[in-house]
Scaffold this motif. Structure first.
Motif, PDB file in Angstrom:
ATOM      1  N   ASP A 160      15.386 -22.334  -6.959  1.00  0.00           N
ATOM      2  CA  ASP A 160      14.789 -21.360  -5.865  1.00  0.00           C
ATOM      3  C   ASP A 160      15.132 -19.918  -6.166  1.00  0.00           C
ATOM      4  N   PHE A 161      14.246 -18.972  -5.620  1.00  0.00           N
ATOM      5  CA  PHE A 161      14.464 -17.910  -6.106  1.00  0.00           C
ATOM      6  C   PHE A 161      14.437 -16.981  -4.617  1.00  0.00           C
ATOM      7  N   PRO A 162      15.332 -16.858  -3.822  1.00  0.00           N
ATOM      8  CA  PRO A 162      15.108 -16.561  -2.428  1.00  0.00           C
ATOM      9  C   PRO A 162      14.649 -15.092  -2.422  1.00  0.00           C
ATOM     10  N   ASP A 163      15.163 -14.313  -3.088  1.00  0.00           N
ATOM     11  CA  ASP A 163      15.018 -12.696  -3.234  1.00  0.00           C
ATOM     12  C   ASP A 163      14.162 -12.265  -4.473  1.00  0.00           C
ATOM     13  N   ALA A 164      12.930 -12.004  -4.372  1.00  0.00           N
ATOM     14  CA  ALA A 164      12.066 -11.637  -5.324  1.00  0.00           C
ATOM     15  C   ALA A 164      11.231 -10.400  -5.202  1.00  0.00           C
ATOM     16  N   VAL A 165      11.096  -9.970  -6.202  1.00  0.00           N
ATOM     17  CA  VAL A 165      10.305  -8.269  -6.311  1.00  0.00           C
ATOM     18  C   VAL A 165       9.298  -8.448  -7.390  1.00  0.00           C
ATOM     19  N   ASP A 166       8.270  -7.801  -7.098  1.00  0.00           N
ATOM     20  CA  ASP A 166       7.183  -7.337  -8.045  1.00  0.00           C
ATOM     21  C   ASP A 166       7.140  -5.934  -8.367  1.00  0.00           C
ATOM     22  N   LEU A 167       7.460  -5.586  -9.661  1.00  0.00           N
ATOM     23  CA  LEU A 167       7.336  -4.280  -9.958  1.00  0.00           C
ATOM     24  C   LEU A 167       6.053  -3.881 -10.674  1.00  0.00           C
ATOM     25  N   SER A 168       4.913  -4.931 -10.690  1.00  0.00           N
ATOM     26  CA  SER A 168       3.770  -4.698 -11.381  1.00  0.00           C
ATOM     27  C   SER A 168       2.952  -3.422 -10.709  1.00  0.00           C
ATOM     28  N   ALA A 169       2.282  -2.635 -11.626  1.00  0.00           N
ATOM     29  CA  ALA A 169       1.455  -1.754 -11.004  1.00  0.00           C
ATOM     30  C   ALA A 169       0.295  -2.119 -10.239  1.00  0.00           C
ATOM     31  N   ARG A 170      -0.087  -3.459 -10.472  1.00  0.00           N
ATOM     32  CA  ARG A 170      -1.212  -3.933  -9.942  1.00  0.00           C
ATOM     33  C   ARG A 170      -0.526  -5.303  -9.125  1.00  0.00           C
ATOM     34  N   PRO A 171       0.152  -5.536  -8.183  1.00  0.00           N
ATOM     35  CA  PRO A 171       0.900  -6.562  -7.920  1.00  0.00           C
ATOM     36  C   PRO A 171      -0.020  -7.804  -7.101  1.00  0.00           C
ATOM     37  N   GLY A 172      -1.254  -7.474  -6.735  1.00  0.00           N
ATOM     38  CA  GLY A 172      -2.166  -8.301  -6.155  1.00  0.00           C
ATOM     39  C   GLY A 172      -2.431  -9.841  -6.741  1.00  0.00           C
TER      40      GLY A 172
END
Length: 295
Positions: free
Chosen positions: A51-63
């Protein structure tokens, strides 16, 4: 004593952010590289059964990542993915401090943005510090073989038209350096893979339209002399002459470097100390060992 110089400024983060903004409306028609990168990241998560409860996306285009993850078997194991960072940090990683507390995330994703970092090891180190111990980083960046045909055509055209040429295509990292970059930033169990693909276009102008939609046109720092219509037309001729295929279309090479690394944790596998092996390599492989004294 003078302060030690920082990393060289290769890219203009404001210029890069402006190009991303201008291409936003057309991006959906040219998102194939981002989709390919997102598919690889999602596939990785599907085989990592944790499991990865806390996740963030740093991509310039996160869609693309958010969309593909939602339809995958990994979705139940990943918490709501938050788009983190400000425009500057997503457009050009490392241009601003990463706005994440240390050891706060289980999963950090950064797709198709890291090749715009002026200090790539520094940007990766920021990501590693934001991960909890045994947290996972998945990233992609464009590699050295990307747009090699375009680079050659633009350089030759500018030399012919102006008698000199400036850089028009970004310098990209060598795919063989991926794991070493992760290790340098403090990641454990680093993995790097290179994915090469060739996209065929009707002409140079169609390729440039896609690059503009992606936000991947020239954002190098310093003055950029505009490309004249005549020079662009000559570049299109050179591209077709040198690289054109039998049906009149032209190829464009893209090289995607996929990265994966973990924040260090005591539970992770570690290499055995040098000299601790109990079995010789030749015996383990069932091979005959040659000493050079054989008849």
């Amino acid at each position: 004593m003078s302060a030690s110089p920082g990393p060289p400024v290769i890219f203009d983060s404001r210029r890069r952010a402006a190009k991303l903004a201008r291409g936003e409306q057309a991006f959906a028609a040219a998102d194939f590289l981002h989709v390919r990168a997102a598919e690889n990241a999602v596939n990785s998560l599907e085989v990592i059964l944790r499991d990865f409860p806390d996740a963030v996306d740093l991509s310039a285009r996160p869609g693309p990542f958010t969309r593909l993850l939602a339809d995958s078997g990994a979705a139940p194991r990943v918490g709501a993915v938050r788009v983190a960072g400000n425009e500057a940090s997503r457009a050009a990683p490392g241009a601003a401090p990463l706005d994440l507390p240390d050891q706060s995330q289980d999963l950090i994703v950064s797709l198709m943005s890291l090749h715009w970092a002026n200090d790539l090891p520094g940007a990766l180190a920021q990501i590693r510090r934001a991960l909890r111990p045994d947290g996972l980083f998945l990233g992609t960046l464009l590699g050295a073989g990307t747009l090699k045909e375009l680079r050659a055509a633009l350089t030759q055209a500018e030399l012919e038209v102006r008698g000199g040429a400036q850089a028009r295509v970004s310098p990209f990292a060598d795919g063989f350096d991926g794991a070493a970059l992760l290790q340098r930033a403090g990641f454990a169990l680093p993995v790097s893979d290179v994915d090469r693909l060739t996209v065929r276009y009707s002409d140079l102008y169609a390729l440039i339209r896609d690059l503009r939609a992606m936000g991947e046109t020239n954002a190098l720092a310093g003055p950029i002399r505009p490309i004249s219509r005549g020079m662009l037309a000559r570049a299109a001729e050179i591209y077709a002459e040198r690289f054109g295929e039998g049906d009149g279309r032209i190829p464009a090479t893209f090289e995607i470097i996929h990265l994966a690394g973990w924040a260090p944790h005591e539970s992770q596998q570690k290499p055995l100390p040098r000299g601790s092996a109990k079995v010789r390599l030749a015996d383990a492989l069932g091979a005959r060992e040659w000493t050079g004294d054989e008849d």
